[in-house]
Design an enzyme around this catalytic site. Structure first.
Site, short mmCIF file in Angstrom:
data_model
loop_
_atom_site.label_atom_id
_atom_site.label_comp_id
_atom_site.label_asym_id
_atom_site.label_seq_id
_atom_site.Cartn_x
_atom_site.Cartn_y
_atom_site.Cartn_z
N GLY A 11 -17.75 -33.55 11.24
CA GLY A 11 -17.66 -33.72 9.79
C GLY A 11 -16.51 -32.88 9.24
N ARG A 72 -15.91 -38.97 14.99
CA ARG A 72 -16.94 -38.64 15.99
C ARG A 72 -16.59 -39.43 17.24
NH1 ARG A 72 -20.29 -37.35 11.31
NH2 ARG A 72 -20.62 -35.14 11.64
N ASP A 103 -20.77 -27.21 15.16
CA ASP A 103 -21.53 -26.98 16.38
C ASP A 103 -21.21 -27.96 17.52
OD1 ASP A 103 -23.51 -24.95 16.53
OD2 ASP A 103 -24.87 -26.53 17.23
N GLY A 104 -21.26 -29.25 17.19
CA GLY A 104 -20.99 -30.29 18.20
C GLY A 104 -19.59 -30.17 18.74
N THR A 125 -17.42 -26.13 8.93
CA THR A 125 -18.45 -27.08 8.52
C THR A 125 -19.04 -26.59 7.20
OG1 THR A 125 -20.76 -27.73 8.90
CG2 THR A 125 -19.97 -25.89 10.19
N ASP A 127 -22.00 -26.71 6.32
CA ASP A 127 -23.40 -26.28 6.47
C ASP A 127 -23.58 -24.79 6.75
OD1 ASP A 127 -24.34 -28.80 6.00
OD2 ASP A 127 -24.42 -29.37 8.12
N ASP A 129 -23.86 -23.34 9.55
CA ASP A 129 -24.95 -23.22 10.52
C ASP A 129 -24.46 -22.84 11.91
OD1 ASP A 129 -23.64 -25.56 11.01
OD2 ASP A 129 -25.43 -26.81 11.19
N ARG A 162 -35.96 -31.77 -19.72
CA ARG A 162 -36.31 -32.55 -18.55
C ARG A 162 -36.30 -31.65 -17.33
NH1 ARG A 162 -32.03 -37.27 -19.79
NH2 ARG A 162 -33.42 -38.74 -20.81
N ARG A 171 -28.97 -30.86 6.66
CA ARG A 171 -30.02 -31.58 7.38
C ARG A 171 -30.97 -30.60 8.08
NH1 ARG A 171 -30.30 -36.54 7.17
NH2 ARG A 171 -28.33 -37.45 6.57
N GLU A 187 -34.51 -23.03 -10.66
CA GLU A 187 -35.88 -22.52 -10.82
C GLU A 187 -36.66 -22.61 -9.51
OE1 GLU A 187 -34.32 -23.91 -13.43
OE2 GLU A 187 -34.53 -22.06 -14.60
N LYS A 213 -39.61 -22.15 -20.99
CA LYS A 213 -38.34 -22.54 -20.36
C LYS A 213 -37.86 -23.85 -20.96
CE LYS A 213 -37.73 -20.29 -16.01
NZ LYS A 213 -36.34 -19.97 -15.72
N HIS A 215 -35.54 -25.78 -19.52
CA HIS A 215 -35.17 -26.74 -18.48
C HIS A 215 -35.62 -26.20 -17.13
CE1 HIS A 215 -32.19 -23.69 -17.92
NE2 HIS A 215 -31.76 -23.90 -19.14
N GLU A 222 -31.29 -31.76 1.77
CA GLU A 222 -31.61 -33.12 2.23
C GLU A 222 -32.59 -33.12 3.41
OE1 GLU A 222 -27.36 -33.43 4.66
OE2 GLU A 222 -28.22 -35.25 3.85
N ARG A 247 -35.37 -36.32 -13.63
CA ARG A 247 -34.12 -37.00 -13.28
C ARG A 247 -33.67 -36.50 -11.90
NH1 ARG A 247 -35.37 -39.92 -16.51
NH2 ARG A 247 -34.38 -40.62 -18.42
N HIS A 253 -21.51 -36.81 -0.83
CA HIS A 253 -20.24 -36.45 -0.20
C HIS A 253 -19.27 -35.69 -1.10
CE1 HIS A 253 -21.55 -38.71 3.22
NE2 HIS A 253 -20.57 -38.16 3.88
P1 ADP Z 1 -19.83 -31.18 14.22
O1 ADP Z 1 -18.72 -30.60 15.03
O2 ADP Z 1 -19.48 -31.24 12.76
O3 ADP Z 1 -21.16 -30.51 14.51
P2 ADP Z 1 -20.68 -33.53 15.79
O4 ADP Z 1 -21.96 -32.93 16.20
O5 ADP Z 1 -20.66 -34.94 15.35
O6 ADP Z 1 -19.98 -32.73 14.60
O7 ADP Z 1 -19.67 -33.37 17.02
C1 ADP Z 1 -18.33 -33.79 16.91
C2 ADP Z 1 -17.83 -34.31 18.23
O8 ADP Z 1 -17.89 -33.28 19.24
C3 ADP Z 1 -18.66 -35.45 18.84
O9 ADP Z 1 -18.31 -36.70 18.30
C4 ADP Z 1 -18.25 -35.35 20.30
O10 ADP Z 1 -16.96 -35.92 20.50
C5 ADP Z 1 -18.14 -33.85 20.52
N1 ADP Z 1 -19.38 -33.30 21.08
C6 ADP Z 1 -20.56 -33.06 20.44
N2 ADP Z 1 -21.50 -32.59 21.28
C7 ADP Z 1 -20.92 -32.52 22.51
C8 ADP Z 1 -21.37 -32.13 23.81
N3 ADP Z 1 -22.61 -31.69 24.02
N4 ADP Z 1 -20.47 -32.20 24.83
C9 ADP Z 1 -19.22 -32.63 24.63
N5 ADP Z 1 -18.73 -33.03 23.43
C10 ADP Z 1 -19.55 -32.98 22.38
#
Ligand code: ADP
Length: 323
Positions: A11, A72, A103-104, A125, A127, A129, A162, A171, A187, A213, A215, A222, A247, A253
């Site tokens: 992301g 991705r 992380d990914g 990111t 997040d 996280d 409201r 997430r 609040e 209060k 509001h 999410e 509301r 995004h």
């Molecule tokens: P983010 O980096 O924001 O957490 P994603 O989790 O979608 O986003 O990971 C981004 C890209 O990193 C994935 O599309 C993939 O190409 C790569 N990736 C994620 N997890 C792994 C993994 N366990 N091993 C190798 N590549 C990974």
């Protein structure tokens, strides 16, 4: 090390461009050739590479998104595919890669590093996280967007008595909801890390109005509800319980967009430059983390084996201050 690659993946987050700019210009200052890898790991697989010079990164420090694009690439999780990617990088003469993402993305960087291409990671990111860094690139900008939105919502909420339910991103992590809610004076804050009871929330809102209060703003992450929009779910329940006008706003995004804040540009510049310095000095298998006001190297194995926890004291503080 003579030639380094740089990519953004996962992301996108505001400040990625500032990190790219810093990495390219620091690389140039060290006499390196810098290659931009387009579309994240997809570009490693397809060999979508282009050299980046000092001028190619001018005028991007203030831009959100990423000039290298971020995609991705699920195929990259397969070792066989990564072997192809490594062949492409070797053929292009790339000695190491700076990887920017969440992380990914860092898992991908760890795999590349293990399999023969030295990498250094930069956490980006909205997040916040990622373990091992106090802040990730982009979260400060996202928080500013959330707080501005809450300010505007409060103006209209107080005019009409409201209750507003505002859904923010997160997430698995309630960081944006917690810090956005705290800084925006919400609040009630509902986050995935803390169990909630909507009957109690309804009672809190009811009591708030009774105390005078004008509001009530409920910020929900999410991730507190899996089967649809968290805000609509909470809104529906509260409407049935208290009968006030409710509301619902889902910020979506817009939290990822916009120009990066001064803070995000600052950390992106520092983390981007440091990553290149360390990679060119022979370091790899590490993420650059902001700890306090210092930049530290954290091994991927630590970053990826531990969860960053939410600060419960801040959660309690937000509660205390929301009276
Ligand atoms: P983010 O980096 O924001 O957490 P994603 O989790 O979608 O986003 O990971 C981004 C890209 O990193 C994935 O599309 C993939 O190409 C790569 N990736 C994620 N997890 C792994 C993994 N366990 N091993 C190798 N590549 C990974």
């Amino acid at each position: 090390m003579k030639k380094i690659g740089i990519l953004t993946s996962g992301g996108d987050s505001p400040g990625m461009n500032a990190a790219i700019r810093a990495a390219v210009r620091q690389g140039k200052a060290l006499g390196l050739t810098v290659i931009g890898i387009n579309s994240g790991y997809e570009g490693c697989l397809t060999g979508d590479l282009e050299e980046l010079g000092v001028k190619d990164v001018s005028g991007i420090i203030e831009e959100g998104g990423t000039i290298l694009r971020s995609k991705r690439a699920p195929k990259f999780k397969e070792k066989r595919e990564r072997t192809k990617a490594i062949r492409n990088l070797n053929q292009a003469g790339i000695d190491g890669v700076v990887v920017i993402g969440g992380d990914g993305t860092l898992r991908g960087a760890q795999a590349l590093n293990r399999e023969g291409v030295p990498t250094v990671g930069i956490p980006a990111t909205i997040d916040n996280d990622v373990y091992g860094t106090d802040m990730t690139i982009g979260v400060d900008t996202a928080l500013n967007t959330v707080v501005q939105s809450l300010d505007r919502i409060r103006t209209t909420a107080s005019a009409l008595e409201r209750t507003f339910i505002v859904e923010v991103m997160g997430r698995n992590s309630g960081y944006i909801a917690l810090m956005g809610g705290l800084s925006g004076g919400a609040e009630v804050i509902l986050i995935p890390e803390v169990e909630y009871n909507l009957d109690e929330v309804a009672e809190e809102i009811y009591q708030g109005y009774k105390r005078g209060k004008q509001h009530m703003i409920v910020v929900v992450a999410e991730g507190i509800y899996d089967e649809g929009s968290a805000a609509h779910y909470v809104g529906q329940h509260l409407k049935e319980q208290i009968g006030f006008e409710i509301r619902v706003t889902v910020l979506g995004h817009m939290q990822r967009g916009g120009n990066p804040s001064a803070f995000d540009r600052g950390i992106a510049s520092r983390l981007g430059a440091e990553a290149v310095k360390r990679l060119s000095n022979g370091e790899s298998g590490t993420m650059m983390g902001l700890q306090g006001n210092e930049i530290k190297s954290v091994d991927y194995s630590d970053v990826l084996s531990q969860e960053k926890e939410i600060d419960m004291e801040l959660y309690e503080l937000a509660k205390t201050l929301s009276q």
